[in-house]
Design a protein around this motif. Structure first.
Motif, PDB file in Angstrom:
ATOM      1  N   ILE A   1     -53.767 -57.447 -22.086  1.00  0.00           N
ATOM      2  CA  ILE A   1     -53.510 -58.012 -20.759  1.00  0.00           C
ATOM      3  C   ILE A   1     -54.785 -58.012 -19.931  1.00  0.00           C
ATOM      4  CG2 ILE A   1     -51.051 -57.460 -20.741  1.00  0.00           C
ATOM      5  CD1 ILE A   1     -51.654 -54.909 -19.226  1.00  0.00           C
TER       6      ILE A   1
ATOM      7  N   SER B   1     -46.386 -61.350 -16.146  1.00  0.00           N
ATOM      8  CA  SER B   1     -47.305 -61.632 -17.254  1.00  0.00           C
ATOM      9  C   SER B   1     -48.237 -62.797 -16.920  1.00  0.00           C
ATOM     10  CB  SER B   1     -46.531 -61.913 -18.536  1.00  0.00           C
ATOM     11  OG  SER B   1     -45.898 -60.732 -19.010  1.00  0.00           O
TER      12      SER B   1
ATOM     13  N   LEU C   1     -48.395 -56.944 -17.263  1.00  0.00           N
ATOM     14  CA  LEU C   1     -47.449 -56.899 -18.377  1.00  0.00           C
ATOM     15  C   LEU C   1     -46.039 -56.890 -17.817  1.00  0.00           C
ATOM     16  CD1 LEU C   1     -47.106 -56.625 -21.510  1.00  0.00           C
ATOM     17  CD2 LEU C   1     -46.842 -54.163 -21.109  1.00  0.00           C
TER      18      LEU C   1
ATOM     19  N   THR D   1     -43.811 -68.172 -20.425  1.00  0.00           N
ATOM     20  CA  THR D   1     -45.165 -67.616 -20.479  1.00  0.00           C
ATOM     21  C   THR D   1     -45.671 -67.572 -21.911  1.00  0.00           C
ATOM     22  OG1 THR D   1     -46.577 -65.739 -19.868  1.00  0.00           O
ATOM     23  CG2 THR D   1     -44.368 -65.203 -20.672  1.00  0.00           C
TER      24      THR D   1
ATOM     25  N   LYS E   1     -48.228 -65.448 -22.338  1.00  0.00           N
ATOM     26  CA  LYS E   1     -48.922 -64.165 -22.233  1.00  0.00           C
ATOM     27  C   LYS E   1     -48.044 -63.047 -22.823  1.00  0.00           C
ATOM     28  CE  LYS E   1     -52.275 -65.969 -19.731  1.00  0.00           C
ATOM     29  NZ  LYS E   1     -52.381 -65.651 -18.296  1.00  0.00           N
TER      30      LYS E   1
ATOM     31  N   PHE F   1     -45.628 -59.971 -23.104  1.00  0.00           N
ATOM     32  CA  PHE F   1     -44.615 -59.321 -22.276  1.00  0.00           C
ATOM     33  C   PHE F   1     -43.870 -58.322 -23.150  1.00  0.00           C
ATOM     34  CE2 PHE F   1     -42.491 -63.066 -24.042  1.00  0.00           C
ATOM     35  CZ  PHE F   1     -41.259 -62.577 -24.467  1.00  0.00           C
TER      36      PHE F   1
END
Length: 323
Positions: A11, A33, A38, A63, A65, A67
């Motif tokens: 992250i 995220s 996170l 997302t 990203k 998580f």
């Protein structure tokens, strides 16, 4: 900012959104995220493993990203379908799990085999060390200030965090009382590698809760939380309201004879009524002392960016100017 936590979880910022009942839906996790932290889906808010699988898929659509999913292991007679929830997590491609409650050791091999990192929530140094010894990758150290269950030792973070730093070799984050850049810098100074925020993230635009809940947090001060269920050794920090004061009166009146059945009206099944319907007097709901530091309702990105800007300014200007 790079810390062992940002490296471990992939992250941008060392900020984690804690698992919160009827708050940690896909919308909440994705927003955090996408802001560089996170985000965490609360597993047991989903009634079945299939529901959790759907929620993970929804978050994946929101997302790209990292998580995580919170999975709390409860000491109950009728246990949730933990094998099913774990299967949903693994099959959903989730790479971070926040565990809480009972010892996660029986379930760790499933996560490890799937390449999933586990951060376990602890309210004491001894439990943190035990979690490290059984193979957890990181710890969320929860001080007495935190909302929800602070344990029974009553140790605030100014003592708990440096004690954890003395005993742990794996990275840990500070939870309880975390709200802004000052919190982050203080946590880093005391040995943590980042922060976990629960209550503060409820007061954001993306938090999927009733507007009355958010306004209650803005209106509250650091004096407005109460500790309930202490006689049952299941202490919970909650925001005061009429139901909470009624519960505390029962505890005073019944003393050592109190049973869970005596307070069930104030604590059982109240979260949907509060978080979704905005019935602010329905019962007891978790809230940290950090409510006293909540003055607005920003987006998650605005909040995270503000925290990081403030933290960087404190480190580079105020603290650097002192040496």
């Amino acid at each position: 900012m790079k810390t062992r936590i940002t490296e471990l979880f992939g992250i941008e910022h060392p900020i984690i959104q804690g698992g919160m009942h009827y708050v940690g839906f896909a919308e909440m996790a994705a927003a955090v995220s996408n802001a560089g932290g996170l985000g965490i889906i609360t597993g047991l808010t989903q009634k079945t493993a299939a529901d959790l699988a759907n929620e993970i898929a929804r978050c994946r659509d929101m997302t790209d990203k990292p998580f995580g999913v919170n999975l709390t292991f409860l000491p109950t007679v009728n246990s949730p379908d933990y094998p099913g929830y774990i299967r949903a997590i693994i099959e959903g491609g989730v790479k971070v799990v926040e565990t809480a409650g009972n010892n996660p050791a029986p379930f760790l091999p499933y996560f490890k085999d799937a390449g999933i990192k586990v951060i376990h929530k602890c309210t004491s140094v001894r439990h943190s060390v035990k979690a490290q010894n059984v193979g957890c990758d990181a710890i969320s150290v929860d001080g007495f200030e935190c909302g929800g269950h602070p344990g029974e030792d009553d140790i605030p973070n100014f003592i708990l965090l440096p004690r954890a730093a003395e005993e742990l070799t794996i990275p840990f984050v500070a939870s309880g009382g975390m709200a802004d850049g000052r919190s982050l810098v203080a946590a880093l100074a005391l040995g943590a590698e980042g922060i976990n925020m629960g209550t503060r993230f409820i007061a954001t635009k993306e938090a999927p809760v009733h507007e009355k809940v958010k306004q209650a947090l803005v209106a509250a001060s650091e004096l407005d939380t109460r500790l309930v269920m202490r006689p049952l050794r299941n202490t919970e920090r909650v925001l005061t309201n009429a139901a909470v004061e009624r519960l505390l009166e029962k505890e005073r009146r019944l003393g050592a004879d109190i049973k869970f059945e005596d307070i069930i009206e104030e604590v059982a099944g109240v979260y949907p009524r509060i978080m979704m319907d905005g019935d602010m007097e329905a019962g007891a709901w978790s809230c940290g002392m950090v409510a006293g530091l909540i003055h607005d309702i920003p987006t998650c990105k605005e909040l995270v960016d503000r925290i990081m800007a403030q933290a960087n300014a404190i480190i580079r200007e105020r603290l650097a100017g002192m040496v």
